[in-house]
Design a protein around this motif. Structure first.
Motif, mmCIF file in Angstrom:
data_model
loop_
_atom_site.group_PDB
_atom_site.id
_atom_site.type_symbol
_atom_site.label_atom_id
_atom_site.label_comp_id
_atom_site.label_asym_id
_atom_site.label_seq_id
_atom_site.Cartn_x
_atom_site.Cartn_y
_atom_site.Cartn_z
ATOM 1 N N ASP A 1 0.831 -1.204 0.000
ATOM 2 C CA ASP A 1 0.000 0.000 0.000
ATOM 3 C C ASP A 1 0.867 1.255 0.000
ATOM 4 O O ASP A 1 2.014 1.231 0.451
ATOM 5 C CB ASP A 1 -0.892 0.013 1.241
ATOM 6 C CG ASP A 1 -1.941 -1.090 1.200
ATOM 7 O OD1 ASP A 1 -2.038 -1.758 0.167
ATOM 8 O OD2 ASP A 1 -2.630 -1.271 2.205
ATOM 9 N N ASN B 1 -9.650 5.193 -3.543
ATOM 10 C CA ASN B 1 -8.899 3.944 -3.453
ATOM 11 C C ASN B 1 -8.557 3.724 -1.980
ATOM 12 O O ASN B 1 -7.438 3.916 -1.537
ATOM 13 C CB ASN B 1 -7.625 4.035 -4.294
ATOM 14 C CG ASN B 1 -6.886 2.716 -4.316
ATOM 15 O OD1 ASN B 1 -7.450 1.675 -4.022
ATOM 16 N ND2 ASN B 1 -5.611 2.763 -4.660
ATOM 17 N N HIS C 1 -3.744 -13.682 -2.881
ATOM 18 C CA HIS C 1 -3.991 -12.349 -2.338
ATOM 19 C C HIS C 1 -3.353 -11.361 -3.325
ATOM 20 O O HIS C 1 -2.135 -11.177 -3.315
ATOM 21 C CB HIS C 1 -3.374 -12.193 -0.948
ATOM 22 C CG HIS C 1 -3.894 -13.193 0.044
ATOM 23 N ND1 HIS C 1 -5.199 -13.203 0.464
ATOM 24 C CD2 HIS C 1 -3.283 -14.226 0.667
ATOM 25 C CE1 HIS C 1 -5.374 -14.194 1.316
ATOM 26 N NE2 HIS C 1 -4.235 -14.837 1.452
ATOM 27 N N ARG D 1 -3.113 -8.243 -3.559
ATOM 28 C CA ARG D 1 -2.536 -6.974 -3.127
ATOM 29 C C ARG D 1 -1.552 -7.116 -1.970
ATOM 30 O O ARG D 1 -1.155 -6.097 -1.392
ATOM 31 C CB ARG D 1 -3.662 -6.000 -2.739
ATOM 32 C CG ARG D 1 -4.578 -5.648 -3.900
ATOM 33 C CD ARG D 1 -5.612 -4.607 -3.521
ATOM 34 N NE ARG D 1 -6.624 -5.104 -2.620
ATOM 35 C CZ ARG D 1 -7.742 -5.714 -3.015
ATOM 36 N NH1 ARG D 1 -7.967 -5.917 -4.301
ATOM 37 N NH2 ARG D 1 -8.629 -6.125 -2.126
ATOM 38 N N ALA D 2 -1.138 -8.332 -1.608
ATOM 39 C CA ALA D 2 -0.277 -8.442 -0.429
ATOM 40 C C ALA D 2 0.518 -9.739 -0.395
ATOM 41 O O ALA D 2 0.070 -10.789 -0.864
ATOM 42 C CB ALA D 2 -1.107 -8.338 0.849
ATOM 43 N N ARG E 1 3.424 -12.291 -2.683
ATOM 44 C CA ARG E 1 2.252 -11.580 -3.184
ATOM 45 C C ARG E 1 1.748 -12.150 -4.511
ATOM 46 O O ARG E 1 2.514 -12.361 -5.451
ATOM 47 C CB ARG E 1 2.596 -10.098 -3.370
ATOM 48 C CG ARG E 1 1.497 -9.254 -3.983
ATOM 49 C CD ARG E 1 1.970 -7.829 -4.163
ATOM 50 N NE ARG E 1 0.941 -6.987 -4.773
ATOM 51 C CZ ARG E 1 1.097 -5.701 -5.018
ATOM 52 N NH1 ARG E 1 2.226 -5.095 -4.710
ATOM 53 N NH2 ARG E 1 0.125 -5.009 -5.570
ATOM 54 N N GLY E 2 0.446 -12.408 -4.557
ATOM 55 C CA GLY E 2 -0.211 -12.770 -5.805
ATOM 56 C C GLY E 2 -0.064 -14.216 -6.234
ATOM 57 O O GLY E 2 -0.706 -14.625 -7.205
ATOM 58 N N SER F 1 -0.856 -5.128 3.518
ATOM 59 C CA SER F 1 -1.917 -4.343 2.891
ATOM 60 C C SER F 1 -3.067 -4.237 3.877
ATOM 61 O O SER F 1 -3.350 -5.183 4.619
ATOM 62 C CB SER F 1 -2.416 -5.005 1.607
ATOM 63 O OG SER F 1 -3.564 -4.333 1.107
ATOM 64 N N PRO G 1 -5.920 -6.956 1.667
ATOM 65 C CA PRO G 1 -5.151 -7.748 0.697
ATOM 66 C C PRO G 1 -5.983 -8.397 -0.391
ATOM 67 O O PRO G 1 -5.473 -8.689 -1.469
ATOM 68 C CB PRO G 1 -4.474 -8.814 1.568
ATOM 69 C CG PRO G 1 -5.295 -8.898 2.803
ATOM 70 C CD PRO G 1 -5.833 -7.513 3.026
#
Length: 225
Positions: A28, A50, A118, A120-121, A158-159, A180, A183
């Motif tokens: 973030d 956002n 996830h 975003r995290a 992440r991801g 995040s 997330p």
């Protein structure tokens, strides 16, 4: 400096800037003040951000930074035998703009937290009780997996698709931390078989190399939300 050298210098400066900024883009954005407690009422209005707008400072209390959500086990009486209890910005307004959140995961005996991502995290998991078989799959298709016991940690980048499974006959529990405030979680099964509108059956049949009738049978187990 000669004019023809300027583009080269600018390119070098831009490259250096992007190299330094890269780590900052991994989670973030950085906060610009001490806190920004989420004002949930703002969702009723026309403004969309956002994240969440901040409460007025005079309306902030200590309770905005407190939650007992992770103190209690979740209900694992479901087909997969696991329950995730989130403490993210949607549940804990004081997390807004801080770039962190946590979850508690409870597992029935042999329960599974199914493959998911996830977006975003990055996630780090700490086992409270029991032991888990965990793993994640890289974009090159390599599986990194091992057993993680009480008091031990494991990281899911992440991801990337990952999972956890209770490998014992007694309940297990873990705490996850994320970089995040929100997330996000995308279950592979739900994304493929419970999307609304649904992913076309022929697409899934071709992708999974199975019969369309079997795709429909699986979809029936995951009704759209």
């Amino acid at each position: 400096m000669a004019p023809k050298q300027l583009p080269t210098v600018l390119l070098a400066v831009c490259t250096t800037f992007l190299a330094l900024a890269g780590p900052l883009l991994a989670g973030d954005p950085d906060m610009l003040q001490d806190y920004c407690v989420a004002d949930y009422k703002s969702l009723d209005g026309p403004l969309r951000l956002n994240g969440f707008p901040c409460k007025r400072p005079e309306n902030v209390t200590a309770d905005d930074f407190f939650s007992a959500a992770l103190a209690f086990p979740g209900n694992t009486g479901n087909p997969v035998g696991s329950a995730v209890t989130a403490a993210n910005v949607e549940k804990l307004p004081g997390l807004n703009t801080l770039g962190v959140s946590m979850s508690r995961v409870d597992y029935a005996p042999w329960g599974v937290n199914p493959p998911h991502t996830h977006p975003r995290a990055t996630e780090i998991i700490y086992v409270l009780e029991g032991s888990l078989d965990v793993g994640f799959v890289t974009t090159a298709g390599k599986l990194f997996s091992r057993t993680v016991c009480k008091g031990e940690l494991f990281v899911f980048p992440r991801g990337l698709v990952h999972y956890q499974k209770n490998n014992g006959g007694a309940p297990a529990a873990a705490i996850s931390a994320f970089n995040s405030q929100l997330p996000g979680t995308q279950s592979l099964a739900l994304a493929m078989f419970a999307a609304s509108p649904p992913v076309p059956t022929d697409v899934l049949a071709r992708a999974l190399q199975i019969d369309g009738g079997l795709v429909e049978a699986i979809k029936s187990k995951f009704p759209p939300k």
